[in-house]
Design a protein around this motif. Structure first.
Motif, PDB file in Angstrom:
ATOM      1  N   VAL A  70      27.668  45.363  46.070  1.00  0.00           N
ATOM      2  CA  VAL A  70      29.218  45.268  45.415  1.00  0.00           C
ATOM      3  C   VAL A  70      30.151  46.488  45.514  1.00  0.00           C
ATOM      4  N   THR A  74      34.004  46.420  46.143  1.00  0.00           N
ATOM      5  CA  THR A  74      34.989  45.929  45.284  1.00  0.00           C
ATOM      6  C   THR A  74      35.405  47.808  45.770  1.00  0.00           C
ATOM      7  N   THR A 120      39.750  34.186  34.927  1.00  0.00           N
ATOM      8  CA  THR A 120      38.478  34.263  35.301  1.00  0.00           C
ATOM      9  C   THR A 120      37.797  34.985  33.979  1.00  0.00           C
ATOM     10  N   LEU A 124      34.183  32.693  33.749  1.00  0.00           N
ATOM     11  CA  LEU A 124      33.020  32.844  34.396  1.00  0.00           C
ATOM     12  C   LEU A 124      32.375  32.697  32.584  1.00  0.00           C
ATOM     13  N   GLY A 130      29.422  30.686  42.036  1.00  0.00           N
ATOM     14  CA  GLY A 130      29.486  31.751  42.650  1.00  0.00           C
ATOM     15  C   GLY A 130      31.439  32.099  43.402  1.00  0.00           C
ATOM     16  N   ASN A 133      33.240  33.964  42.032  1.00  0.00           N
ATOM     17  CA  ASN A 133      33.302  34.804  42.676  1.00  0.00           C
ATOM     18  C   ASN A 133      34.091  34.943  44.281  1.00  0.00           C
ATOM     19  N   SER A 136      38.072  35.018  44.244  1.00  0.00           N
ATOM     20  CA  SER A 136      38.494  36.019  44.108  1.00  0.00           C
ATOM     21  C   SER A 136      38.731  36.898  45.168  1.00  0.00           C
ATOM     22  N   PHE A 171      39.408  39.603  40.538  1.00  0.00           N
ATOM     23  CA  PHE A 171      38.132  40.381  41.679  1.00  0.00           C
ATOM     24  C   PHE A 171      37.301  40.966  40.747  1.00  0.00           C
ATOM     25  N   ALA A 174      34.780  39.813  38.435  1.00  0.00           N
ATOM     26  CA  ALA A 174      34.343  39.037  39.786  1.00  0.00           C
ATOM     27  C   ALA A 174      32.780  40.334  39.750  1.00  0.00           C
ATOM     28  N   CYS A 175      33.486  41.028  40.263  1.00  0.00           N
ATOM     29  CA  CYS A 175      32.684  42.698  40.452  1.00  0.00           C
ATOM     30  C   CYS A 175      31.678  42.850  39.403  1.00  0.00           C
ATOM     31  N   TYR A 177      30.931  41.092  36.679  1.00  0.00           N
ATOM     32  CA  TYR A 177      29.827  40.066  36.466  1.00  0.00           C
ATOM     33  C   TYR A 177      28.632  40.095  37.663  1.00  0.00           C
ATOM     34  N   LEU A 178      29.394  40.332  39.174  1.00  0.00           N
ATOM     35  CA  LEU A 178      28.223  40.801  39.757  1.00  0.00           C
ATOM     36  C   LEU A 178      27.367  42.094  40.607  1.00  0.00           C
TER      37      LEU A 178
END
Length: 181
Positions: A70, A74, A120, A124, A130, A133, A136, A171, A174-175, A177-178
């Motif tokens: 991740v 990123t 986003t 989320l 997914g 993510n 993005s 993005f 999303a990162c 979140y991951l």
């Protein structure tokens, strides 16, 4: 500052000013949940999490292959979107867009970055999907393809700028979140 110290030293003074302000806020308001609410600057914290606090310890997080992936994705996404953002106006000029219109499009990209961050984050929060993510991370590539094949088509160029701006905001959400998963 520039008149008194020169432009090179002005950057140092600006950095020191903002850095000092951030340091004051960190000292006053930054607490570590693992340490029972203790301030990090007063005694640090332990690596063991209380029973109610879930997650990896810092040493486990550094060794986690998933978090390394991740972090790497990123970093790559930041490189790509930052380079496109920095060079947007000259790129648009080469495509035949005037400097004034290119500046307006750069402002549009900034507005879309804010919208991307908010939308986003809201998506989320509602749907653990997914595809959010993935989109993005893929949309900057789509924007680049549009830039390559758009020619002088202003609507396509605006679409590429909107996609790029949206993903500039999306993005990082999303990162984050991951990383939390």
């Amino acid at each position: 500052i520039i008149d008194n110290h020169g432009w090179r030293n002005a950057y140092l003074w600006i950095g020191a000013g903002w850095g000092g302000l951030v340091l004051v806020f960190l000292i006053l308001f930054f607490f570590d949940a693992r340490g029972g609410g203790h301030r990090l600057v007063n005694g640090g914290s332990t690596n063991k999490a209380p029973a109610g606090l879930q997650g990896l310890s810092p040493s486990e997080a550094i060794r986690s292959p998933a978090l390394i992936k991740v972090a790497f994705s990123t970093l790559l996404a930041i490189f790509v979107t930052s380079s496109l953002s920095i060079h947007l106006v000259p790129m648009l000029n080469e495509l035949g867009v005037s400097r004034q219109t290119a500046a307006v499009m750069a402002a549009l990209m900034g507005g879309m970055a804010i919208a991307g961050k908010l939308l986003t984050g809201a998506m989320l929060d509602r749907w653990a999907n997914g595809w959010i993510n993935l989109s993005s991370m893929v949309l900057p590539a789509v924007a680049c393809l549009i830039f390559i094949f758009a020619g002088a088509s202003l609507p396509l160029i605006v679409l590429a700028v909107v996609l790029l701006g949206y993903t500039n905001g999306a993005f990082l959400q999303a990162c984050t979140y991951l990383t939390g998963r």
